[in-house]
Design an enzyme around this catalytic site. Structure first.
Site, PDB file in Angstrom:
ATOM      1  N   TRP A 234       0.827  -1.207   0.000  1.00 54.12           N
ATOM      2  CA  TRP A 234       0.000   0.000   0.000  1.00 54.12           C
ATOM      3  C   TRP A 234       0.860   1.256   0.000  1.00 54.12           C
ATOM      4  O   TRP A 234       0.509   2.256  -0.638  1.00 54.12           O
ATOM      5  CB  TRP A 234      -0.969  -0.030   1.174  1.00 54.12           C
ATOM      6  CG  TRP A 234      -1.789  -1.276   1.159  1.00 54.12           C
ATOM      7  CD1 TRP A 234      -1.777  -2.305   2.060  1.00 54.12           C
ATOM      8  CD2 TRP A 234      -2.729  -1.679   0.133  1.00 54.12           C
ATOM      9  NE1 TRP A 234      -2.641  -3.309   1.671  1.00 54.12           N
ATOM     10  CE2 TRP A 234      -3.233  -2.945   0.500  1.00 54.12           C
ATOM     11  CE3 TRP A 234      -3.178  -1.071  -1.040  1.00 54.12           C
ATOM     12  CZ2 TRP A 234      -4.177  -3.624  -0.277  1.00 54.12           C
ATOM     13  CZ3 TRP A 234      -4.117  -1.743  -1.813  1.00 54.12           C
ATOM     14  CH2 TRP A 234      -4.598  -3.010  -1.430  1.00 54.12           C
TER      15      TRP A 234
ATOM     16  N   ASP B 201      -1.212   7.038   6.423  1.00 58.16           N
ATOM     17  CA  ASP B 201      -2.294   6.094   6.112  1.00 58.16           C
ATOM     18  C   ASP B 201      -2.437   5.183   7.330  1.00 58.16           C
ATOM     19  O   ASP B 201      -1.577   4.363   7.608  1.00 58.16           O
ATOM     20  CB  ASP B 201      -1.935   5.295   4.864  1.00 58.16           C
ATOM     21  CG  ASP B 201      -2.945   4.202   4.545  1.00 58.16           C
ATOM     22  OD1 ASP B 201      -3.945   4.052   5.276  1.00 58.16           O
ATOM     23  OD2 ASP B 201      -2.720   3.473   3.554  1.00 58.16           O
TER      24      ASP B 201
ATOM     25  N   LYS C 122     -11.689  -1.743   8.610  1.00 52.25           N
ATOM     26  CA  LYS C 122     -10.866  -2.561   9.513  1.00 52.25           C
ATOM     27  C   LYS C 122     -11.324  -2.357  10.960  1.00 52.25           C
ATOM     28  O   LYS C 122     -11.842  -3.252  11.593  1.00 52.25           O
ATOM     29  CB  LYS C 122      -9.394  -2.182   9.401  1.00 52.25           C
ATOM     30  CG  LYS C 122      -8.874  -1.971   8.004  1.00 52.25           C
ATOM     31  CD  LYS C 122      -8.614  -3.252   7.264  1.00 52.25           C
ATOM     32  CE  LYS C 122      -7.868  -2.978   5.963  1.00 52.25           C
ATOM     33  NZ  LYS C 122      -7.588  -4.184   5.206  1.00 52.25           N
TER      34      LYS C 122
END
Length: 355
Positions: free
Chosen positions: A99, A166, A190
């Protein structure tokens, strides 16, 4: 048979969050209409948005001068939207996984990208140490938790440039010092909500400095000035986020979530380290509390499918590791219970006894 959800995302939510959201889907606030069909302009939904923003600020102790935004598009959109708004000439990125690498790729559309460090050569099995940040970059971008590889940065970095993070897979799992960041973003699927909404916490005074004309929908100011209501927001995911925020507050806030995360992880990691069949995949000092990755020792590699089947038959869901790592992954976000991780450990012990 009881199921224990270890999926990496979309992932487990507290049962009461699911039930409360389901009730509102059937009848929102006694209106006779579903949450899925109401106008986002109603005063009842405005109250949902307002309370969600207040709870984010309360739980994370967000200081004055920051705005909380709820948007669609996921963290993947933020890989592009962040540099579009913040990158003037050059940005620095810490490459700790897939990511982070994707975020770097998108940033290159807007300026120069400097990779300050990477653990790619070791398949991202550790967080790089001893690196420095150039003084002339517009910001440093980090990914605090790496879901695929099971590494995590569990402290707020002190750096000499603006910091952007992030936090998709560990936000609300521990206290953070928001004032150290110019922007924090997180896909909600999440630790916060069902998939479909992304939370952004942005420092207002840093907006509007990019040397480019930003399309309306990509300009953070569009959404900070309109309270996330410039266009139709993802109504049901935001409501599920509100229910989760209420649940976190009721259960002791992020401090309690942090304590529980450490307790859960210790139970699983202790068994990984004890069990003759398994070993962890990352450096111990960088082990994630959210995504616990482990593989079978070389002499037991042929037991991977038998163990997966054994665990699945006992109610373990979503423990297969990412294809780039293999093995197994137990994702232990806020909603995961001590009962759940103990059930997994029991499976590991029982399977070991059959070998």
């Amino acid at each position: 048979m009881k199921k224990y959800n270890f999926n990496a995302g979309p992932s487990m939510l507290p049962r009461e969050v699911i039930e409360n959201t389901a009730r509102q889907i059937l009848d929102f606030n006694g209106s006779g209409l579903s949450l899925m069909e109401i106008s986002h302009r109603t005063k009842d939904f405005q109250a949902v948005m307002d309370e969600a923003m207040v709870l984010v600020k309360e739980l994370l102790q967000v200081p004055e001068g920051y705005t909380v935004v709820f948007l669609g598009g996921g963290a993947s959109l933020q890989f592009m939207q962040v540099p579009c708004n913040f990158l003037v000439k050059k940005a620095a990125y810490l490459n700790t996984g897939v990511w982070a690498k994707k975020a770097m790729k998108e940033a290159k559309h807007f300026g120069e990208v400097v990779e300050v460090a990477s653990s790619a050569d070791a398949n991202y099995t550790f967080i790089p140490k001893g690196w420095s940040v150039p003084d002339d970059v517009d910001y440093l971008h980090i990914t605090t938790n790496n879901t695929i590889y099971g590494t995590e940065i569990r402290k707020d970095l002190d750096v000499n440039v603006p910091l952007i993070a992030d936090m998709s897979s560990d936000i609300f799992s521990r206290p953070i010092d928001v004032k150290k960041y110019d922007c924090i973003y997180a896909g909600a699927q999440k630790n916060l909500a069902m998939a479909g909404v992304t939370i952004i916490i942005v420092k207002d005074e840093k907006l509007g400095r990019a040397p480019r004309e930003i399309p309306t929908m990509l300009d953070f100011r569009t959404h900070t000035e309109k309270g996330s209501m410039f266009n139709t927001p993802p109504v049901v995911p935001i409501y599920s986020a509100l229910e989760t925020l209420r649940w976190i507050k009721k259960n002791g806030g992020v401090e309690a979530m942090d304590k529980l995360a450490q307790e859960r992880a210790k139970i699983v990691y202790d068994e990984i380290d004890r069990n003759k069949l398994f070993h962890g995949t990352v450096a111990e000092e960088d082990r994630s509390l959210m995504n616990i990755c482990f593989v079978l020792n070389d002499e037991y590699k042929d037991l991977e499918k038998p163990f997966f089947d054994f665990a699945t038959e006992r109610g373990m869901v979503g423990i297969k590791g990412h294809r780039s790592v293999g093995g197994f992954r137990a994702s232990c976000y806020n909603a995961q219970t001590i009962e759940g991780v103990k059930a997994l450990v029991t499976c590991m012990k029982e399977f070991e006894a059959t070998v």
